[in-house]
Design an enzyme around this catalytic site. Sequence first.
Site, mmCIF file in Angstrom:
data_model
loop_
_atom_site.group_PDB
_atom_site.id
_atom_site.type_symbol
_atom_site.label_atom_id
_atom_site.label_comp_id
_atom_site.label_asym_id
_atom_site.label_seq_id
_atom_site.Cartn_x
_atom_site.Cartn_y
_atom_site.Cartn_z
ATOM 1 N N CYS A 1 36.212 38.000 48.524
ATOM 2 C CA CYS A 1 36.957 39.222 48.222
ATOM 3 C C CYS A 1 36.046 40.393 47.833
ATOM 4 O O CYS A 1 35.359 40.924 48.688
ATOM 5 C CB CYS A 1 38.014 38.929 47.172
ATOM 6 S SG CYS A 1 39.337 40.133 47.198
ATOM 7 N N HIS B 1 41.029 33.523 47.661
ATOM 8 C CA HIS B 1 40.819 32.923 46.346
ATOM 9 C C HIS B 1 41.514 31.567 46.354
ATOM 10 O O HIS B 1 42.056 31.145 47.352
ATOM 11 C CB HIS B 1 41.429 33.800 45.247
ATOM 12 C CG HIS B 1 40.895 35.190 45.211
ATOM 13 N ND1 HIS B 1 39.629 35.477 44.792
ATOM 14 C CD2 HIS B 1 41.461 36.380 45.529
ATOM 15 C CE1 HIS B 1 39.435 36.791 44.843
ATOM 16 N NE2 HIS B 1 40.524 37.356 45.297
HETATM 17 N N1 GLN Z 1 38.643 45.121 43.786
HETATM 18 C C1 GLN Z 1 38.677 44.700 45.165
HETATM 19 C C2 GLN Z 1 39.957 45.106 45.860
HETATM 20 O O1 GLN Z 1 40.944 45.338 45.223
HETATM 21 C C3 GLN Z 1 38.472 43.212 45.243
HETATM 22 C C4 GLN Z 1 39.541 42.446 44.566
HETATM 23 C C5 GLN Z 1 39.259 40.978 44.516
HETATM 24 O O2 GLN Z 1 38.119 40.559 44.432
HETATM 25 N N2 GLN Z 1 40.307 40.200 44.495
HETATM 26 O O3 GLN Z 1 40.008 45.205 47.035
#
Ligand code: GLN
Length: 734
Positions: free
Chosen positions: A577, A680
Amino acid sequence: MNLKQDIAQVVGAASTWALKDILHRPAANFPGKVGLYVDPELLSDLRPRLREGSVVIVGTNGKTTVTNLLADALEASGKAVVCNRTGANLDSGVATALLQTEQADWGVFESDELWLAKIAPQLQPDFVVLLNLFRDQLDRMGEIDRIQEAIAGALEASPSTTLIYNADDPFCQAIAEKTCNSCIPFGFEEDLGLAQNTVADASMCQRCDSLLAYEWRQYGQLGSYSCPNCGFKREDPVYAALDATPTADGAAFTLRYPSGSVRVSVPFSGTYMLYNALAVYVAADQCGAALSGIGAVIQSFDPHNGRLQRYDIGGRCVLLNLAKNPTGFNQNLRIVLDVPGPKAVAFFINDKEADGHDVSWLWDVDFQELAGADDIVAFAGGIRRNDMQVRLKYAGVASQLVDGAGDFLEKAWKAAPSANCFLIANYTALPNVKAELDHLARDESQGVPPAHFRREESGFYHYSENEPEERPATHPGPSPAQLGEKLTIVHLYPELLNLYGDGGNVTVLAERARKRGVEVEVVRVEHGREIDLDSADIVFLGGGPDREQRLASHDLLAQAQRLRSYVEDDGVLLAICGGYQILGHEWLLGDGSVPGLGICGIVTRRAQGGSHNRLVGNIALESPLAQMPVIGYENHAGRTFLEPGCKAFGYVKGKHGKGNNDADGVDGVRYRNVVGTYLHGPLLSKNPEVADWLIQRALERRAAKGGRPAYMLQPLDDSEERAANEFMCAKLGL
Ligand code: GLN
């Protein structure tokens, strides 16, 4: 009264009567819901029913307890109180409580963090009590910044409200700093000397995005902090707790307040109960209640709502408690571990709307602390019991699946006849577990023999007897130990990129390699440290909130060449992510563009609507790296696009999930031995084939460098991981 309010009152009364007297259901929400439908200004219209005023309690953990205790404290000082005691904490719950009351002195209401924006502007409460903000239900809340914005907005729309807040929490302090409302900070004036957990929120300055310095930390992000860069710091508490000492059944502290001091005794284990008690004293004092009566209220507190509720069943102590996020869970594990003697503990995990559909957070809980105690047997229940079982397995704790509280007690007492039993349940799992325990306790008090709990004199149960055999290695080659196989896993920025349980991937990689006899070293590289990849075999980057992601990315960019060379040398890299986004040419934060590492041919843009327009939900992929569907959970604002010629990690399977962006139907990237993905879960917990693919590539690279053949990974018993994967496949209709 206006006409709309009259009608709302009538339908509210009628629906309360129908629900309670005919359907025998609690009428905690519905009457208010219809009332608000008829009269959208109902909360404001009903406000005059409160002669002295109202208090609204918000915060991730402790709302229901503090709300009930405060209502009790005000009642003990002679006030008539209206309160949504059962925790119906949307505007409909508050409206229901008010509709069912003619007049009261005080309204004491629990509010959901996001719903405060609806409740406060109408109710114009005298006080909002802000307890704490921890990561919780991120699929509903997005990132914690959003909750802060919602609370700050609610206060702005209720300018006469005084904010009573926990100054030990930088998230709460930041809200106090942003608001023009008057503020009263409370907190602990001393280090409680507690052992720290692995994952915590908000190590970053809420003003200038630097890393905070802590003089002491209690648990989670609570403590005495300051920013070395801009001066943001914990405000000195107006109500300060100090001189905390343990007591036979909990702890005591001295509360110093503007006009005196009082010794407070809290007969419950768990440091969070000290904070809850502190908040109750502050709010009660501000409402004009006599503080001398609160001690008795706390001593006799027994809300019968499953929070720290004790039962006596089968002559043993059974303790039920709610825990719904990593901080709450970690606190609960401490409570369990503090009790001497044999223990049986069951975790009940559901994934309904009110729990959050994502259970990645289980990997942010320090279950490995249980593995250190040799007199514990563990069990997993609830809808996501398979996930819970896998989590425990990788924490080094074997567990059995159970169908409910009764099944647990039966199995627990078979396994450990003299064990005290603990049931820890998340939000929607709690009522069923509690109902079963209530039933069992009632039967017993009425003399009904608990037939299915008759103890079998079989002695203690040994998990090793039940553990399925691992399949023997089939190849005749030398073992990893003989080969002297060793892997070094470099975990980059574990303190920043850790919002969604992603650190679990490192745990899974390390455990799966160790089970094959490979020696594993995990090197954590925190912000500001030099990244040395000379001996790295697997590098891991997790996901995180925008603010933390930018700080990590800034640091990484200065050392980008090292990571690039490592990747070009076929080094194995897994990025999830936020970490995945950083691998590309650029990623967009708010309106600004942040340069990426340029390791993979990807760019990440924002969708319209900024960080509120997120892709959130379960996702399944078909990936060449696995025969089973790859299952995970996505929660991101960024939309990533692959450049021509770039390979995806997988194709989105079925109707669930988006992956890289709203249109392309693919997720992630694969480049040399790099895997980047939005999944995730953590990714590797339910997808052991992907984990083994990464380990195998790392072993091959190492072997090639040593000029010898690589050890081929032998299969492990993955029945628990597969069961968790298959459960999700069935749930997603695959
Ligand atoms: N902050 C990033 C986004 O919102 C990554 C979020 C995350 O790692 N889940 O795209």
